[in-house]
Enzyme design. Structure first.
Site, PDB file in Angstrom:
ATOM      1  CG  ASP A  14      -2.004  -1.134   1.037  1.00  0.00           C
ATOM      2  OD1 ASP A  14      -2.430  -1.397  -0.109  1.00  0.00           O
ATOM      3  OD2 ASP A  14      -2.378  -1.747   2.044  1.00  0.00           O
ATOM      4  CE  LYS A  36      -4.154  -6.195  -0.402  1.00  0.00           C
ATOM      5  NZ  LYS A  36      -4.767  -4.964  -0.920  1.00  0.00           N
ATOM      6  CG  ASP A  63      -7.311  -6.000  -3.306  1.00  0.00           C
ATOM      7  OD1 ASP A  63      -8.474  -6.302  -3.613  1.00  0.00           O
ATOM      8  OD2 ASP A  63      -7.000  -5.462  -2.216  1.00  0.00           O
ATOM      9  CG  LEU A  64      -6.903  -3.615  -9.601  1.00  0.00           C
ATOM     10  CD1 LEU A  64      -6.595  -3.366 -11.077  1.00  0.00           C
ATOM     11  CD2 LEU A  64      -6.462  -2.415  -8.759  1.00  0.00           C
ATOM     12  CE  LYS A  65     -11.362  -4.849  -1.929  1.00  0.00           C
ATOM     13  NZ  LYS A  65      -9.964  -4.439  -1.914  1.00  0.00           N
ATOM     14  CG  HIS A  67     -19.233  -3.894  -8.465  1.00  0.00           C
ATOM     15  ND1 HIS A  67     -19.719  -3.355  -7.301  1.00  0.00           N
ATOM     16  CD2 HIS A  67     -20.308  -4.416  -9.092  1.00  0.00           C
ATOM     17  CE1 HIS A  67     -21.023  -3.535  -7.225  1.00  0.00           C
ATOM     18  NE2 HIS A  67     -21.404  -4.172  -8.311  1.00  0.00           N
ATOM     19  CG  ASP A  68     -18.322  -1.567 -15.070  1.00  0.00           C
ATOM     20  OD1 ASP A  68     -19.413  -1.478 -15.663  1.00  0.00           O
ATOM     21  OD2 ASP A  68     -17.486  -0.652 -15.042  1.00  0.00           O
ATOM     22  CB  ILE A  69     -21.947  -4.130 -17.498  1.00  0.00           C
ATOM     23  CG1 ILE A  69     -20.873  -3.538 -18.404  1.00  0.00           C
ATOM     24  CG2 ILE A  69     -22.943  -3.072 -17.042  1.00  0.00           C
ATOM     25  CD1 ILE A  69     -21.414  -2.995 -19.726  1.00  0.00           C
ATOM     26  N   PRO A  70     -21.054  -7.187 -16.984  1.00  0.00           N
ATOM     27  CG  PRO A  70     -22.568  -8.988 -16.934  1.00  0.00           C
ATOM     28  CD  PRO A  70     -22.512  -7.481 -16.921  1.00  0.00           C
ATOM     29  CB  THR A  72     -17.010  -3.468 -18.352  1.00  0.00           C
ATOM     30  OG1 THR A  72     -17.864  -2.845 -19.306  1.00  0.00           O
ATOM     31  CG2 THR A  72     -15.909  -2.522 -17.938  1.00  0.00           C
ATOM     32  CB  THR A 122     -13.701  -6.074   6.923  1.00  0.00           C
ATOM     33  OG1 THR A 122     -12.679  -5.442   6.171  1.00  0.00           O
ATOM     34  CG2 THR A 122     -13.617  -7.565   6.751  1.00  0.00           C
ATOM     35  CD  GLN A 192      -7.609  -4.248   8.763  1.00  0.00           C
ATOM     36  OE1 GLN A 192      -8.809  -4.452   8.873  1.00  0.00           O
ATOM     37  NE2 GLN A 192      -6.971  -4.308   7.602  1.00  0.00           N
ATOM     38  N   GLY A 212      -0.266  -5.989   5.743  1.00  0.00           N
ATOM     39  CA  GLY A 212       0.340  -4.763   5.236  1.00  0.00           C
ATOM     40  C   GLY A 212       1.266  -4.126   6.238  1.00  0.00           C
ATOM     41  NE  ARG A 213      -2.235  -0.329   8.019  1.00  0.00           N
ATOM     42  CZ  ARG A 213      -3.458   0.075   8.346  1.00  0.00           C
ATOM     43  NH1 ARG A 213      -3.638   1.325   8.748  1.00  0.00           N
ATOM     44  NH2 ARG A 213      -4.481  -0.734   8.268  1.00  0.00           N
TER      45      ARG A 213
HETATM   46  O1  C5P Z   1      -1.983  -2.724   6.684  1.00  0.00           O
HETATM   47  P1  C5P Z   1      -3.029  -3.808   6.738  1.00  0.00           P
HETATM   48  O2  C5P Z   1      -2.476  -5.157   7.161  1.00  0.00           O
HETATM   49  O3  C5P Z   1      -4.234  -3.395   7.552  1.00  0.00           O
HETATM   50  O4  C5P Z   1      -3.491  -3.969   5.215  1.00  0.00           O
HETATM   51  C1  C5P Z   1      -4.537  -4.820   4.834  1.00  0.00           C
HETATM   52  C2  C5P Z   1      -4.709  -4.800   3.357  1.00  0.00           C
HETATM   53  O5  C5P Z   1      -5.824  -5.637   3.030  1.00  0.00           O
HETATM   54  C3  C5P Z   1      -5.001  -3.425   2.748  1.00  0.00           C
HETATM   55  O6  C5P Z   1      -4.416  -3.396   1.448  1.00  0.00           O
HETATM   56  C4  C5P Z   1      -6.505  -3.396   2.655  1.00  0.00           C
HETATM   57  O7  C5P Z   1      -6.957  -2.578   1.601  1.00  0.00           O
HETATM   58  C5  C5P Z   1      -6.815  -4.863   2.357  1.00  0.00           C
HETATM   59  N1  C5P Z   1      -8.156  -5.282   2.738  1.00  0.00           N
HETATM   60  C6  C5P Z   1      -8.658  -5.200   4.033  1.00  0.00           C
HETATM   61  N2  C5P Z   1      -9.943  -5.602   4.305  1.00  0.00           N
HETATM   62  C7  C5P Z   1     -10.710  -6.110   3.337  1.00  0.00           C
HETATM   63  C8  C5P Z   1     -10.211  -6.229   2.038  1.00  0.00           C
HETATM   64  C9  C5P Z   1      -8.924  -5.813   1.769  1.00  0.00           C
HETATM   65  O8  C5P Z   1      -7.941  -4.766   4.929  1.00  0.00           O
HETATM   66  N3  C5P Z   1     -11.921  -6.537   3.629  1.00  0.00           N
END
Ligand code: C5P
Length: 236
Positions: A14, A36, A63-65, A67-70, A72, A122, A192, A212-213
C-alpha cells in the site's frame, strides 16, 4: 497461473508510487511471500509496476475488486491475466452474470490466475447493510455471496478470519479463503477492527493471509516477515 511461492503470506504494497513498492519487493523475496497491488498503487504506477513485480519472480495478487457490467469486467480480467498475475478479484455484488462471465474470461486466458470474489467489505456494519437494503447479518450476506461465487465457478473469496471457519465448513476444502485484518500478537491494530494473528487465521481455515503495515511499517520489513513465518512454524 504464475505461482512462484509456497508462502501463505501476501504482503500488501500500500504505497503511493512505484519507488517504495519496488524497493520493498527487492528487500523481500518470492520464497518468503507473495505481493498484493491494490487500487492506490495500481492507479499511481499501473501495469508496468505489476509486470516489474512479476519479473522479480513474485506471485502477485491484483486487488482491484472489479465491479461493472459483465462484458467490462470480463475484459478487465483478461487484461489482468495478461499481466501474469497469480490472483485477481471481482466484487460478488456484481451478480451471477458478471461472476460467470469473469470466470469464463479468466479460464480462457493463456495462464489463468486464481479468481476470487470480495464479499461484504469488512468496513461495512449491520447498519450499512440495512441502508443498502441487504437483509440479514453481515455473516449471512458473506455466506450467501460466497455460495454464489462458488456456484459461478470462482476459486474462492476474500473474507475476515471471523468468517473463515464458517466458509471452510460450508464451501468445502478446495475453496480458497484469503483473509486480511491479520496482526501478529505484538503488532498495533491500526484501523482494523476485527483482527486475528497469522496462526489463528490459518487455524480457522484461511489459505492466504494479507498483511500490510506490520511488515511495510517495520524498521526491518524482512525481519518482521521472517518472524511471522517462524511464529507460524511454531504455531504462535
Ligand atoms: O496494513 P493492513 O495489514 O491493515 O493492510 C490490509 C490490506 O488488506 C489493505 O491493502 C486493505 O486494503 C486490504 N483489505 C482489508 N480488508 C478487506 C479487504 C482488503 O484490509 N476486507
Amino acid at each position: 497461473m504464475t505461482d512462484a511461492s509456497r508462502s501463505p503470506l501476501i504482503v500488501a504494497l500500500d504505497y503511493p508510487s512505484a519507488g517504495p513498492a519496488l524497493a520493498l519487493a527487492r528487500r523481500l523475496s518470492p520464497e518468503l511471500c507473495r505481493l498484493k497491488v491494490g487500487k492506490e498503487l495500481f492507479t499511481a504506477a499501473g501495469p508496468d509496476l505489476v509486470k516489474a513485480l512479476v519479473d522479480l519472480g513474485y506471485s502477485v495478487f491484483l486487488d482491484l475488486k472489479f465491479h461493472d457490467i459483465p462484458h467490462t469486467v470480463a475484459k478487465a480480467c483478461q487484461a489482468a491475466a495478461r499481466l501474469g498475475v497469480w490472483m485477481l478479484n471481482v466484487h460478488a455484488l456484481g451478480g451471477q452474470a458478471m461472476l460467470e462471465t469473469a470466470r469464463q474470461a479468466v479460464s480462457e486466458s493463456d495462464v489463468p490466475p486464481l479468481l476470487v470474489a470480495v464479499t461484504v467489505l469488512t468496513s461495512l456494519t449491520q447498519k450499512d447493510l440495512i441502508r443498502l437494503g441487504i437483509i440479514g447479518t453481515p455473516a449471512d450476506a458473506v455466506l450467501r455471496w460466497a455460495h454464489l461465487a462458488r456456484e459461478c465457478g470462482l476459486d474462492g473469496v476474500v473474507c475476515s478470519a471471523e468468517e473463515a471457519s464458517m466458509l471452510r465448513r460450508e464451501c468445502g476444502p478446495g475453496f480458497c479463503l484469503v483473509t486480511p485484518g491479520i496482526r501478529p500478537a505484538d503488532a498495533a491494530q491500526d484501523d482494523q477492527q476485527r483482527v486475528a494473528t497469522p496462526a489463528q487465521a490459518l487455524a480457522v481455515g484461511a489459505d492466504y493471509l494479507v498483511i500490510g503495515r506490520p511488515i511495510t511499517g517495520a524498521t526491518d520489513p524482512e525481519q518482521a516477515l521472517r518472524k511471522i513465518l517462524s511464529d507460524l512454524k511454531q504455531g504462535i
